[in-house]
Design a protein around this motif. Sequence first.
Motif, PDB file in Angstrom:
ATOM      1  N   ALA A  94       0.750  -1.158  -0.086  1.00 57.86           N
ATOM      2  CA  ALA A  94       0.022   0.087  -0.064  1.00 57.86           C
ATOM      3  C   ALA A  94       0.770   1.400  -0.051  1.00 57.86           C
ATOM      4  CB  ALA A  94      -0.971  -0.070   1.155  1.00 57.86           C
ATOM      5  N   THR A  95       0.401   2.418  -0.756  1.00 58.93           N
ATOM      6  CA  THR A  95       0.846   3.749  -0.549  1.00 58.93           C
ATOM      7  C   THR A  95      -0.187   4.593  -0.173  1.00 58.93           C
ATOM      8  OG1 THR A  95       2.407   2.993  -2.474  1.00 58.93           O
ATOM      9  CG2 THR A  95       2.138   5.460  -1.926  1.00 58.93           C
ATOM     10  N   LEU A  96       0.018   5.343   1.175  1.00 57.27           N
ATOM     11  CA  LEU A  96      -0.793   6.069   1.505  1.00 57.27           C
ATOM     12  C   LEU A  96      -0.168   7.550   1.375  1.00 57.27           C
ATOM     13  CD1 LEU A  96      -1.300   4.103   4.876  1.00 57.27           C
ATOM     14  CD2 LEU A  96      -2.546   4.155   2.767  1.00 57.27           C
ATOM     15  N   THR A  97      -0.962   8.510   1.036  1.00 59.78           N
ATOM     16  CA  THR A  97      -0.231   9.859   0.694  1.00 59.78           C
ATOM     17  C   THR A  97      -1.394  10.755   1.186  1.00 59.78           C
ATOM     18  OG1 THR A  97       0.714   9.171  -1.190  1.00 59.78           O
ATOM     19  CG2 THR A  97       0.482  11.553  -1.143  1.00 59.78           C
ATOM     20  N   LYS A 107      -1.993  13.574   8.967  1.00 56.79           N
ATOM     21  CA  LYS A 107      -0.709  13.950   8.612  1.00 56.79           C
ATOM     22  C   LYS A 107       0.417  13.098   9.686  1.00 56.79           C
ATOM     23  CE  LYS A 107      -1.392  17.350   5.337  1.00 56.79           C
ATOM     24  NZ  LYS A 107      -1.061  18.899   5.160  1.00 56.79           N
ATOM     25  N   ASN A 108       0.294  13.547  10.886  1.00 54.82           N
ATOM     26  CA  ASN A 108       1.059  13.075  12.038  1.00 54.82           C
ATOM     27  C   ASN A 108       0.911  11.691  12.181  1.00 54.82           C
ATOM     28  OD1 ASN A 108       2.106  15.588  12.381  1.00 54.82           O
ATOM     29  ND2 ASN A 108       0.415  16.219  14.040  1.00 54.82           N
ATOM     30  N   THR A 109      -0.389  11.056  12.153  1.00 59.04           N
ATOM     31  CA  THR A 109      -0.676   9.593  12.207  1.00 59.04           C
ATOM     32  C   THR A 109       0.065   8.712  11.081  1.00 59.04           C
ATOM     33  OG1 THR A 109      -2.646  10.275  13.432  1.00 59.04           O
ATOM     34  CG2 THR A 109      -2.363   8.008  12.482  1.00 59.04           C
ATOM     35  N   GLY A 114       6.411   5.123   9.044  1.00 56.18           N
ATOM     36  CA  GLY A 114       7.627   5.030   8.779  1.00 56.18           C
ATOM     37  C   GLY A 114       7.948   6.818   8.117  1.00 56.18           C
ATOM     38  N   LYS A 115       8.835   6.764   7.411  1.00 55.60           N
ATOM     39  CA  LYS A 115       9.377   8.105   6.753  1.00 55.60           C
ATOM     40  C   LYS A 115       8.797   7.970   5.307  1.00 55.60           C
ATOM     41  CE  LYS A 115      13.122  11.092   5.903  1.00 55.60           C
ATOM     42  NZ  LYS A 115      14.690  11.397   5.862  1.00 55.60           N
ATOM     43  N   ALA A 116       8.307   9.276   5.091  1.00 57.80           N
ATOM     44  CA  ALA A 116       7.704   9.563   3.737  1.00 57.80           C
ATOM     45  C   ALA A 116       8.724   9.585   2.707  1.00 57.80           C
ATOM     46  CB  ALA A 116       6.584  10.782   3.733  1.00 57.80           C
ATOM     47  N   ASP A 117       8.471   9.466   1.525  1.00 60.60           N
ATOM     48  CA  ASP A 117       9.603   9.553   0.286  1.00 60.60           C
ATOM     49  C   ASP A 117       9.387  11.125  -0.176  1.00 60.60           C
ATOM     50  OD1 ASP A 117       7.266   9.700  -1.439  1.00 60.60           O
ATOM     51  OD2 ASP A 117       7.479   7.945  -2.349  1.00 60.60           O
ATOM     52  N   ASN A 118      10.114  11.400  -1.070  1.00 60.75           N
ATOM     53  CA  ASN A 118      10.413  12.784  -1.411  1.00 60.75           C
ATOM     54  C   ASN A 118       8.878  13.221  -2.075  1.00 60.75           C
ATOM     55  OD1 ASN A 118      13.034  12.673  -0.851  1.00 60.75           O
ATOM     56  ND2 ASN A 118      13.629  12.210  -2.954  1.00 60.75           N
ATOM     57  N   GLY A 120       6.085  12.676  -0.553  1.00 62.67           N
ATOM     58  CA  GLY A 120       5.086  12.411   0.739  1.00 62.67           C
ATOM     59  C   GLY A 120       4.322  11.273   0.952  1.00 62.67           C
ATOM     60  N   ARG A 121       4.700  10.172   0.195  1.00 57.13           N
ATOM     61  CA  ARG A 121       4.165   9.024   0.024  1.00 57.13           C
ATOM     62  C   ARG A 121       4.629   7.946   1.183  1.00 57.13           C
ATOM     63  NH1 ARG A 121       4.937   7.929  -6.005  1.00 57.13           N
ATOM     64  NH2 ARG A 121       7.106   7.937  -5.013  1.00 57.13           N
ATOM     65  N   TYR A 122       3.692   7.480   2.127  1.00 55.14           N
ATOM     66  CA  TYR A 122       4.184   6.290   3.185  1.00 55.14           C
ATOM     67  C   TYR A 122       3.940   5.085   2.462  1.00 55.14           C
ATOM     68  CZ  TYR A 122       4.323  10.179   6.193  1.00 55.14           C
ATOM     69  OH  TYR A 122       4.761  11.549   6.853  1.00 55.14           O
ATOM     70  N   THR A 123       4.777   4.049   2.389  1.00 55.82           N
ATOM     71  CA  THR A 123       4.490   2.905   2.139  1.00 55.82           C
ATOM     72  C   THR A 123       4.570   1.909   3.046  1.00 55.82           C
ATOM     73  OG1 THR A 123       5.996   3.232   0.186  1.00 55.82           O
ATOM     74  CG2 THR A 123       5.658   0.882   0.622  1.00 55.82           C
ATOM     75  N   PHE A 124       3.389   1.066   2.966  1.00 55.90           N
ATOM     76  CA  PHE A 124       3.030  -0.124   3.970  1.00 55.90           C
ATOM     77  C   PHE A 124       3.134  -1.405   3.192  1.00 55.90           C
ATOM     78  CE2 PHE A 124      -0.141  -2.703   5.841  1.00 55.90           C
ATOM     79  CZ  PHE A 124       0.333  -2.985   7.175  1.00 55.90           C
ATOM     80  N   LYS A 125       3.749  -2.531   3.769  1.00 52.71           N
ATOM     81  CA  LYS A 125       3.933  -3.644   3.208  1.00 52.71           C
ATOM     82  C   LYS A 125       3.949  -4.754   4.236  1.00 52.71           C
ATOM     83  CE  LYS A 125       6.817  -2.329  -0.892  1.00 52.71           C
ATOM     84  NZ  LYS A 125       7.653  -2.993  -1.858  1.00 52.71           N
ATOM     85  N   THR A 126       3.268  -5.705   4.256  1.00 50.00           N
ATOM     86  CA  THR A 126       3.134  -6.661   5.061  1.00 50.00           C
ATOM     87  C   THR A 126       2.664  -8.119   4.475  1.00 50.00           C
ATOM     88  OG1 THR A 126       2.374  -7.352   7.344  1.00 50.00           O
ATOM     89  CG2 THR A 126       0.719  -6.552   5.937  1.00 50.00           C
TER      90      THR A 126
END
Length: 134
Positions: A94-97, A107-109, A114-118, A120-126
């Motif tokens: 998943a990618t969450l932006t 945004k804080n949640t 983890g850290k956003a990419d350049n 502003g996307r957050y990646t979630f993998k499981t």
Amino acid sequence: MPLLYGFPVSFDGHIKAFFNNIEIDPGSQVVIEGRAVLSDLEMIAPQALSLGSVAAKFEKNGNGTRISINDQQGPVQVDAVVTVAETGFYTVNATLTPRASSDATIKNTLVMFGKADNQGRYTFKTRGRIPLKF
């Protein structure tokens, strides 16, 4: 305040679903075809957050299922793919932006991923396994 890992999370909302095919035979096939929409989705614990709506499309993927999940113009852009194999093994990518209009709480949640990419996307993998015992 960001969510803390391990805290119980509760959601509220509405679901509408239409499935034109469900075939589950553990070890042989886990096929689901159809659509679902979660609307007016809200996290109610540990903190209140309005999350908007998401749509999921369920498609046959060999003897398993591929689920594509996308937001419906909510405060977080969601692009996710879940695959479930006939053995019950699943993967989530998943990618969450956060959208520019999202409030600071959302945004804080997202920092819990983890850290956003350049961009502003957050990646979630499981990945894991759903026990398919009937």
